[in-house]
Design a protein around this motif. Sequence first.
Motif, PDB file in Angstrom:
ATOM      1  N   GLU A   1       7.406  -8.440   2.796  1.00  0.00           N
ATOM      2  CA  GLU A   1       7.295  -7.609   3.998  1.00  0.00           C
ATOM      3  C   GLU A   1       5.889  -7.681   4.580  1.00  0.00           C
ATOM      4  O   GLU A   1       5.706  -7.731   5.797  1.00  0.00           O
ATOM      5  CB  GLU A   1       7.682  -6.162   3.697  1.00  0.00           C
ATOM      6  CG  GLU A   1       9.157  -5.973   3.463  1.00  0.00           C
ATOM      7  CD  GLU A   1       9.982  -6.340   4.686  1.00  0.00           C
ATOM      8  OE1 GLU A   1       9.659  -5.886   5.803  1.00  0.00           O
ATOM      9  OE2 GLU A   1      10.957  -7.098   4.518  1.00  0.00           O
TER      10      GLU A   1
ATOM     11  N   ARG B   1       5.676 -10.926   6.395  1.00  0.00           N
ATOM     12  CA  ARG B   1       6.446 -10.840   7.643  1.00  0.00           C
ATOM     13  C   ARG B   1       5.658 -10.064   8.699  1.00  0.00           C
ATOM     14  O   ARG B   1       5.585 -10.455   9.858  1.00  0.00           O
ATOM     15  CB  ARG B   1       7.799 -10.162   7.372  1.00  0.00           C
ATOM     16  CG  ARG B   1       8.728 -10.152   8.556  1.00  0.00           C
ATOM     17  CD  ARG B   1      10.134  -9.738   8.123  1.00  0.00           C
ATOM     18  NE  ARG B   1      10.254  -8.321   7.906  1.00  0.00           N
ATOM     19  CZ  ARG B   1      10.739  -7.468   8.807  1.00  0.00           C
ATOM     20  NH1 ARG B   1      11.153  -7.889   9.985  1.00  0.00           N
ATOM     21  NH2 ARG B   1      10.815  -6.183   8.529  1.00  0.00           N
ATOM     22  N   TYR B   2       5.035  -8.962   8.292  1.00  0.00           N
ATOM     23  CA  TYR B   2       4.203  -8.178   9.202  1.00  0.00           C
ATOM     24  C   TYR B   2       3.043  -9.028   9.720  1.00  0.00           C
ATOM     25  O   TYR B   2       2.751  -9.033  10.914  1.00  0.00           O
ATOM     26  CB  TYR B   2       3.666  -6.936   8.477  1.00  0.00           C
ATOM     27  CG  TYR B   2       2.760  -6.081   9.324  1.00  0.00           C
ATOM     28  CD1 TYR B   2       3.261  -4.986  10.004  1.00  0.00           C
ATOM     29  CD2 TYR B   2       1.410  -6.378   9.458  1.00  0.00           C
ATOM     30  CE1 TYR B   2       2.429  -4.200  10.790  1.00  0.00           C
ATOM     31  CE2 TYR B   2       0.575  -5.604  10.242  1.00  0.00           C
ATOM     32  CZ  TYR B   2       1.086  -4.512  10.900  1.00  0.00           C
ATOM     33  OH  TYR B   2       0.275  -3.751  11.686  1.00  0.00           O
ATOM     34  N   GLU B   3       2.368  -9.734   8.829  1.00  0.00           N
ATOM     35  CA  GLU B   3       1.207 -10.535   9.219  1.00  0.00           C
ATOM     36  C   GLU B   3       1.596 -11.610  10.231  1.00  0.00           C
ATOM     37  O   GLU B   3       0.904 -11.810  11.225  1.00  0.00           O
ATOM     38  CB  GLU B   3       0.557 -11.163   7.981  1.00  0.00           C
ATOM     39  CG  GLU B   3      -0.771 -11.810   8.241  1.00  0.00           C
ATOM     40  CD  GLU B   3      -1.841 -10.852   8.739  1.00  0.00           C
ATOM     41  OE1 GLU B   3      -2.756 -11.322   9.447  1.00  0.00           O
ATOM     42  OE2 GLU B   3      -1.795  -9.649   8.437  1.00  0.00           O
TER      43      GLU B   3
ATOM     44  N   LEU C   1       2.182  -9.934  13.482  1.00  0.00           N
ATOM     45  CA  LEU C   1       0.946  -9.402  14.056  1.00  0.00           C
ATOM     46  C   LEU C   1       0.176 -10.464  14.838  1.00  0.00           C
ATOM     47  O   LEU C   1      -0.266 -10.223  15.960  1.00  0.00           O
ATOM     48  CB  LEU C   1       0.061  -8.833  12.945  1.00  0.00           C
ATOM     49  CG  LEU C   1      -1.253  -8.225  13.403  1.00  0.00           C
ATOM     50  CD1 LEU C   1      -1.000  -6.922  14.147  1.00  0.00           C
ATOM     51  CD2 LEU C   1      -2.157  -7.988  12.212  1.00  0.00           C
TER      52      LEU C   1
ATOM     53  N   LEU D   1       7.187  -5.880  14.744  1.00  0.00           N
ATOM     54  CA  LEU D   1       6.190  -4.855  14.418  1.00  0.00           C
ATOM     55  C   LEU D   1       6.769  -3.453  14.572  1.00  0.00           C
ATOM     56  O   LEU D   1       6.559  -2.590  13.714  1.00  0.00           O
ATOM     57  CB  LEU D   1       4.949  -5.021  15.295  1.00  0.00           C
ATOM     58  CG  LEU D   1       4.154  -6.299  15.052  1.00  0.00           C
ATOM     59  CD1 LEU D   1       3.101  -6.478  16.133  1.00  0.00           C
ATOM     60  CD2 LEU D   1       3.545  -6.316  13.667  1.00  0.00           C
TER      61      LEU D   1
ATOM     62  N   ILE E   1       9.031  -2.599  11.650  1.00  0.00           N
ATOM     63  CA  ILE E   1       8.385  -2.416  10.349  1.00  0.00           C
ATOM     64  C   ILE E   1       7.860  -0.995  10.184  1.00  0.00           C
ATOM     65  O   ILE E   1       7.880  -0.439   9.089  1.00  0.00           O
ATOM     66  CB  ILE E   1       7.273  -3.471  10.158  1.00  0.00           C
ATOM     67  CG1 ILE E   1       7.928  -4.829   9.872  1.00  0.00           C
ATOM     68  CG2 ILE E   1       6.302  -3.072   9.058  1.00  0.00           C
ATOM     69  CD1 ILE E   1       6.975  -5.985   9.791  1.00  0.00           C
TER      70      ILE E   1
ATOM     71  N   ARG F   1       1.182  -1.754  21.145  1.00  0.00           N
ATOM     72  CA  ARG F   1       1.556  -3.134  20.826  1.00  0.00           C
ATOM     73  C   ARG F   1       2.145  -3.845  22.032  1.00  0.00           C
ATOM     74  O   ARG F   1       1.881  -5.029  22.258  1.00  0.00           O
ATOM     75  CB  ARG F   1       2.531  -3.152  19.649  1.00  0.00           C
ATOM     76  CG  ARG F   1       1.858  -2.822  18.332  1.00  0.00           C
ATOM     77  CD  ARG F   1       2.771  -3.067  17.160  1.00  0.00           C
ATOM     78  NE  ARG F   1       3.866  -2.130  17.056  1.00  0.00           N
ATOM     79  CZ  ARG F   1       3.831  -0.974  16.421  1.00  0.00           C
ATOM     80  NH1 ARG F   1       2.725  -0.600  15.814  1.00  0.00           N
ATOM     81  NH2 ARG F   1       4.884  -0.188  16.373  1.00  0.00           N
TER      82      ARG F   1
ATOM     83  N   ARG G   1      -1.962  -0.201   4.478  1.00  0.00           N
ATOM     84  CA  ARG G   1      -0.644   0.264   4.903  1.00  0.00           C
ATOM     85  C   ARG G   1       0.059   0.896   3.723  1.00  0.00           C
ATOM     86  O   ARG G   1       0.035   0.362   2.615  1.00  0.00           O
ATOM     87  CB  ARG G   1       0.215  -0.902   5.404  1.00  0.00           C
ATOM     88  CG  ARG G   1      -0.178  -1.377   6.765  1.00  0.00           C
ATOM     89  CD  ARG G   1       0.768  -2.487   7.216  1.00  0.00           C
ATOM     90  NE  ARG G   1      -0.064  -3.588   7.656  1.00  0.00           N
ATOM     91  CZ  ARG G   1      -0.153  -4.761   7.053  1.00  0.00           C
ATOM     92  NH1 ARG G   1       0.572  -5.044   6.022  1.00  0.00           N
ATOM     93  NH2 ARG G   1      -0.962  -5.677   7.518  1.00  0.00           N
TER      94      ARG G   1
ATOM     95  N   TRP H   1       3.670   1.801   2.339  1.00  0.00           N
ATOM     96  CA  TRP H   1       5.060   1.378   2.494  1.00  0.00           C
ATOM     97  C   TRP H   1       5.974   2.271   1.647  1.00  0.00           C
ATOM     98  O   TRP H   1       5.640   2.603   0.509  1.00  0.00           O
ATOM     99  CB  TRP H   1       5.234  -0.059   2.001  1.00  0.00           C
ATOM    100  CG  TRP H   1       4.498  -1.099   2.769  1.00  0.00           C
ATOM    101  CD1 TRP H   1       3.168  -1.439   2.659  1.00  0.00           C
ATOM    102  CD2 TRP H   1       5.038  -1.963   3.761  1.00  0.00           C
ATOM    103  NE1 TRP H   1       2.864  -2.466   3.522  1.00  0.00           N
ATOM    104  CE2 TRP H   1       4.003  -2.814   4.212  1.00  0.00           C
ATOM    105  CE3 TRP H   1       6.315  -2.111   4.312  1.00  0.00           C
ATOM    106  CZ2 TRP H   1       4.192  -3.784   5.179  1.00  0.00           C
ATOM    107  CZ3 TRP H   1       6.502  -3.089   5.276  1.00  0.00           C
ATOM    108  CH2 TRP H   1       5.453  -3.904   5.703  1.00  0.00           C
TER     109      TRP H   1
ATOM    110  N   ARG I   1       9.470   0.315   4.980  1.00  0.00           N
ATOM    111  CA  ARG I   1       8.864   0.683   6.259  1.00  0.00           C
ATOM    112  C   ARG I   1       7.452   1.204   6.021  1.00  0.00           C
ATOM    113  O   ARG I   1       7.176   1.856   5.014  1.00  0.00           O
ATOM    114  CB  ARG I   1       9.671   1.773   6.978  1.00  0.00           C
ATOM    115  CG  ARG I   1      11.081   1.375   7.350  1.00  0.00           C
ATOM    116  CD  ARG I   1      11.079   0.288   8.424  1.00  0.00           C
ATOM    117  NE  ARG I   1      12.405  -0.099   8.823  1.00  0.00           N
ATOM    118  CZ  ARG I   1      13.087  -1.130   8.330  1.00  0.00           C
ATOM    119  NH1 ARG I   1      12.558  -1.873   7.382  1.00  0.00           N
ATOM    120  NH2 ARG I   1      14.290  -1.420   8.782  1.00  0.00           N
ATOM    121  N   VAL I   2       6.577   0.943   6.981  1.00  0.00           N
ATOM    122  CA  VAL I   2       5.224   1.495   6.947  1.00  0.00           C
ATOM    123  C   VAL I   2       5.285   2.919   7.477  1.00  0.00           C
ATOM    124  O   VAL I   2       5.832   3.158   8.556  1.00  0.00           O
ATOM    125  CB  VAL I   2       4.255   0.643   7.791  1.00  0.00           C
ATOM    126  CG1 VAL I   2       2.895   1.317   7.905  1.00  0.00           C
ATOM    127  CG2 VAL I   2       4.115  -0.752   7.201  1.00  0.00           C
TER     128      VAL I   2
END
Length: 128
Positions: free
Chosen positions: A15, A18-20, A23, A31, A34, A60, A105, A107, A115-116
């Motif tokens: 995860e 995937r976020y990175e 981003l 984003l 997440i 964002r 973050r 999680w 999820r964050v």
Amino acid sequence: MEIDLPEVVAEVQAEFTRYERALVVNDVAVLDGIFRNDARSIRYGGLRISTATRRSKAFRAARSAAGLARALEKTVITTYGRDFAVASTLFRRASMAGKVGRQMRTWVRFPEGWRVVAAHVSVIAEPA
């Protein structure tokens, strides 16, 4: 409580990755997905505090994808049990000469997945 169960660390690492990826190309849909869609989710950014999900989404959506590429350092993911984790990393961008970024973050695993629920991003002068 079991800390750093390998399979849970691997899930959160996936995860995190995937976020990175999302981003650095400003993939707003990923984003937004997440972050937990909850008014209690919070993101402290370098120049803003987004305490409601809609504010984070607006930030964002308005941001350009230019200049978001970054190099990560000293990433640490720690899991507590099967449903809670903290990911911390340092980052550098070409536009941040003499500075280093810090990101954390929190999680939580929900029925819909990881999820964050809390995030903090800051940039400081390069430590001596």
